[in-house]
Write a protein that holds these residues in place. Sequence first.
Motif, PDB file in Angstrom:
ATOM      1  N   GLY A  12       0.786  -1.226   0.000  1.00 19.36           N
ATOM      2  CA  GLY A  12       0.000   0.000   0.000  1.00 19.36           C
ATOM      3  C   GLY A  12       0.812   1.266   0.000  1.00 19.36           C
ATOM      4  N   GLU A  13       2.152   1.142  -0.096  1.00 18.38           N
ATOM      5  CA  GLU A  13       2.983   2.342  -0.094  1.00 18.38           C
ATOM      6  C   GLU A  13       3.008   2.993  -1.481  1.00 18.38           C
ATOM      7  OE1 GLU A  13       6.825   1.768   1.577  1.00 18.38           O
ATOM      8  OE2 GLU A  13       6.084   0.534   3.258  1.00 18.38           O
ATOM      9  N   LYS A  14       3.474   4.234  -1.513  1.00 13.77           N
ATOM     10  CA  LYS A  14       3.527   4.999  -2.750  1.00 13.77           C
ATOM     11  C   LYS A  14       4.611   4.448  -3.674  1.00 13.77           C
ATOM     12  CE  LYS A  14       4.085   9.737  -4.427  1.00 13.77           C
ATOM     13  NZ  LYS A  14       4.319  11.161  -4.041  1.00 13.77           N
ATOM     14  N   ASN A  44       0.054   4.886 -18.849  1.00 13.55           N
ATOM     15  CA  ASN A  44      -0.013   4.605 -17.417  1.00 13.55           C
ATOM     16  C   ASN A  44      -1.039   3.504 -17.166  1.00 13.55           C
ATOM     17  OD1 ASN A  44       1.537   7.158 -17.015  1.00 13.55           O
ATOM     18  ND2 ASN A  44      -0.408   8.053 -17.663  1.00 13.55           N
ATOM     19  N   LEU A  45      -0.826   2.721 -16.128  1.00 12.74           N
ATOM     20  CA  LEU A  45      -1.731   1.625 -15.780  1.00 12.74           C
ATOM     21  C   LEU A  45      -2.411   1.907 -14.441  1.00 12.74           C
ATOM     22  CD1 LEU A  45      -2.788  -1.263 -16.306  1.00 12.74           C
ATOM     23  CD2 LEU A  45      -0.820  -2.089 -15.006  1.00 12.74           C
ATOM     24  N   TYR A  46      -3.747   1.787 -14.446  1.00  9.64           N
ATOM     25  CA  TYR A  46      -4.484   1.960 -13.198  1.00  9.64           C
ATOM     26  C   TYR A  46      -4.445   0.663 -12.397  1.00  9.64           C
ATOM     27  CZ  TYR A  46      -8.380   2.645 -10.001  1.00  9.64           C
ATOM     28  OH  TYR A  46      -9.167   2.739  -8.874  1.00  9.64           O
ATOM     29  N   MET A  47      -3.971   0.732 -11.152  1.00  9.12           N
ATOM     30  CA  MET A  47      -3.847  -0.450 -10.293  1.00  9.12           C
ATOM     31  C   MET A  47      -4.623  -0.225  -8.997  1.00  9.12           C
ATOM     32  SD  MET A  47       0.245  -1.322 -10.701  1.00  9.12           S
ATOM     33  CE  MET A  47       0.642  -0.155  -9.395  1.00  9.12           C
ATOM     34  N   LYS A  48      -5.122  -1.322  -8.449  1.00  8.34           N
ATOM     35  CA  LYS A  48      -5.838  -1.238  -7.167  1.00  8.34           C
ATOM     36  C   LYS A  48      -5.939  -2.630  -6.557  1.00  8.34           C
ATOM     37  CE  LYS A  48     -10.230  -0.737  -7.007  1.00  8.34           C
ATOM     38  NZ  LYS A  48     -11.620  -0.253  -7.136  1.00  8.34           N
ATOM     39  N   LYS A  49      -6.252  -2.687  -5.293  1.00  9.60           N
ATOM     40  CA  LYS A  49      -6.483  -3.954  -4.608  1.00  9.60           C
ATOM     41  C   LYS A  49      -7.830  -4.520  -5.037  1.00  9.60           C
ATOM     42  CE  LYS A  49      -7.453  -5.946  -0.067  1.00  9.60           C
ATOM     43  NZ  LYS A  49      -7.599  -5.692   1.387  1.00  9.60           N
ATOM     44  N   VAL A  50      -7.835  -5.810  -5.369  1.00  9.02           N
ATOM     45  CA  VAL A  50      -9.078  -6.499  -5.738  1.00  9.02           C
ATOM     46  C   VAL A  50      -9.220  -7.714  -4.822  1.00  9.02           C
ATOM     47  CG1 VAL A  50     -10.349  -7.699  -7.556  1.00  9.02           C
ATOM     48  CG2 VAL A  50      -8.906  -5.723  -8.129  1.00  9.02           C
ATOM     49  N   SER A  51     -10.270  -7.733  -4.048  1.00  6.78           N
ATOM     50  CA  SER A  51     -10.459  -8.839  -3.094  1.00  6.78           C
ATOM     51  C   SER A  51     -10.615 -10.154  -3.841  1.00  6.78           C
ATOM     52  CB  SER A  51     -11.699  -8.586  -2.233  1.00  6.78           C
ATOM     53  OG  SER A  51     -12.866  -8.542  -3.020  1.00  6.78           O
ATOM     54  N   GLY A  72      -2.401  -7.779  -3.534  1.00  7.26           N
ATOM     55  CA  GLY A  72      -1.972  -7.376  -2.194  1.00  7.26           C
ATOM     56  C   GLY A  72      -2.845  -6.285  -1.617  1.00  7.26           C
ATOM     57  N   LYS A  73      -2.193  -5.225  -1.120  1.00  8.86           N
ATOM     58  CA  LYS A  73      -2.882  -4.063  -0.565  1.00  8.86           C
ATOM     59  C   LYS A  73      -2.599  -2.814  -1.399  1.00  8.86           C
ATOM     60  CE  LYS A  73      -2.633  -5.855   4.186  1.00  8.86           C
ATOM     61  NZ  LYS A  73      -2.159  -5.547   5.562  1.00  8.86           N
ATOM     62  N   ILE A  74      -2.456  -3.021  -2.688  1.00 12.95           N
ATOM     63  CA  ILE A  74      -2.125  -1.896  -3.573  1.00 12.95           C
ATOM     64  C   ILE A  74      -3.160  -0.784  -3.435  1.00 12.95           C
ATOM     65  CG2 ILE A  74      -1.891  -1.178  -5.987  1.00 12.95           C
ATOM     66  CD1 ILE A  74      -0.851  -3.918  -6.665  1.00 12.95           C
ATOM     67  N   SER A  75      -2.684   0.418  -3.210  1.00 11.16           N
ATOM     68  CA  SER A  75      -3.570   1.576  -3.171  1.00 11.16           C
ATOM     69  C   SER A  75      -3.976   1.952  -4.603  1.00 11.16           C
ATOM     70  CB  SER A  75      -2.864   2.768  -2.515  1.00 11.16           C
ATOM     71  OG  SER A  75      -2.457   2.449  -1.201  1.00 11.16           O
TER      72      SER A  75
END
Length: 497
Positions: A80-82, A390-397, A403-406
């Motif tokens: 979840g870090e930058k 650019n690629l949009y990334m996020k956490k997906v349950s 992981g915990k990608i912001s």
Amino acid sequence: MAIKRPKVAIGFIVAGVLMVLFGTIMCFVVPLVIDDQIVKHTVIDPKNDLTYTMWKDIPVPFFMSVYFFNVLNPAEILKGEKPMVEQRGPYVYRKQCQKENITFHPNGTVSYREYRQYHFEPSMSAGNESDVVTIPNMLVLGASVMMENLPYVLRLMMSATFKTFKEGPFLTKPVGELMWGYDSGLVDFLNKYLPGMIPTSGKFGLFSEFNNSNTGLFTVFTGKDDIRKVHRVDSWNGLTELPYWRTAQSNMINGTAGQMWPPFMTKESTLPFYSPDACRSMELVYQRPGEMYGIPLYRYVAPKTLFANGTDYAPNEGFCPCRQSGLLNVSSCRHSDCIPIVYPQLSSFSCLQPILTFYQSHMSGNLYIFVVYLQQTGVPLNVSIRLQLNLYMKKVSGITETGKISDVVMPMIWFEENGYIDGPIVNTFRTNLVVLPTLLEYLQYILIGLGLATIIVAAVVYHKVKVKLPHRIQASMLSCLTARCILLLWFFFSSLH
């Protein structure tokens, strides 16, 4: 024997009238002759050595410079870090394009396939293709975002599939493999059991589908019957309209193949073209005049509405389902029902085409395009495109790889592709389109001016005869006029040389 002075003066008057008449005729005839020569040499015809060679085997060097955003802290991103990235590159490739299977048809068209190749240029690069970089794994993170609204069980199955084929959220591979493809068990699996899901049948890479490939079977007008139609696409792969989009307007195949356009366009004209990689027709618009190597030019750019969505620009409604403005979803023409493809694209001189196809749904980019265009002949002299993706990334349950990608828009690469004409070709254009027309224009005005001066002086001399002006003075005046005419002509041509 005594000179018949009145006849001499009349002779000079006649000569002056002829010079004025000839110069006046040149004012009307010269532009027509120049335009006729441009038309003659613009037609796609093997007899036109220069223009046909430029059309068939582009002699202009085109280069693609690629910069990677190397991820420095992939483990921390999963917590979840930058993200922290560093730019690596450029990795420069020389692009070559060549038309093959050229066939002329009786209806004034010609068919061909254009093949393209990319060759790495170590001397121009700030690294080598063996350099190892880390970037987000588009197959994993892109698919994860797309599946976030699907049933939880399907997401678990997808996560298990990733683990089976050892696909993680980030790729650490040599530049050459990321560019031109690497072996992937997941890709092989998808092609076997879900054919058409991704538009690649071999190795998976950013540029793998474009090297050593062709853009399809183009049939374009030669301009033999109507120069206004030269280079215009008549059909592509046998199609006169596309089957991909929602409206007839969006499915139209407009303009040229994106390399040359008809001559004699004005500032009000646009540069329409069809791009098979973008699965649609597009156009560039006039921005401002310019000059290159002493040749007057027009500068054309992509309008802001080019990739606007249907909400921001109603005529683009046919290209929907829309995403945010600046993106184009071409999944309908890439035979992918599951993975939308976002594809910013430009096709231009020397088959200049961005050669990135992205297989994920949340891709954004900044696009900069311009074409410097020689309006008299329809030949672009300088072309450039610059694009950051650019690629949009996020956490997906359910998909543990995320992981915990912001929620973050992750820069992946940016590249620019450019080329320009120089050397003997530019000299030929400048001589034929600038120097010679200018010379002829000056010559016609010089003839008119000298003709008028000859008429005036000769008329004065003729008048002086009646008052018995000494013969020597008359002869001196006529000789002086003749000498000045010769001197002016000599000085004019010497200055041009």
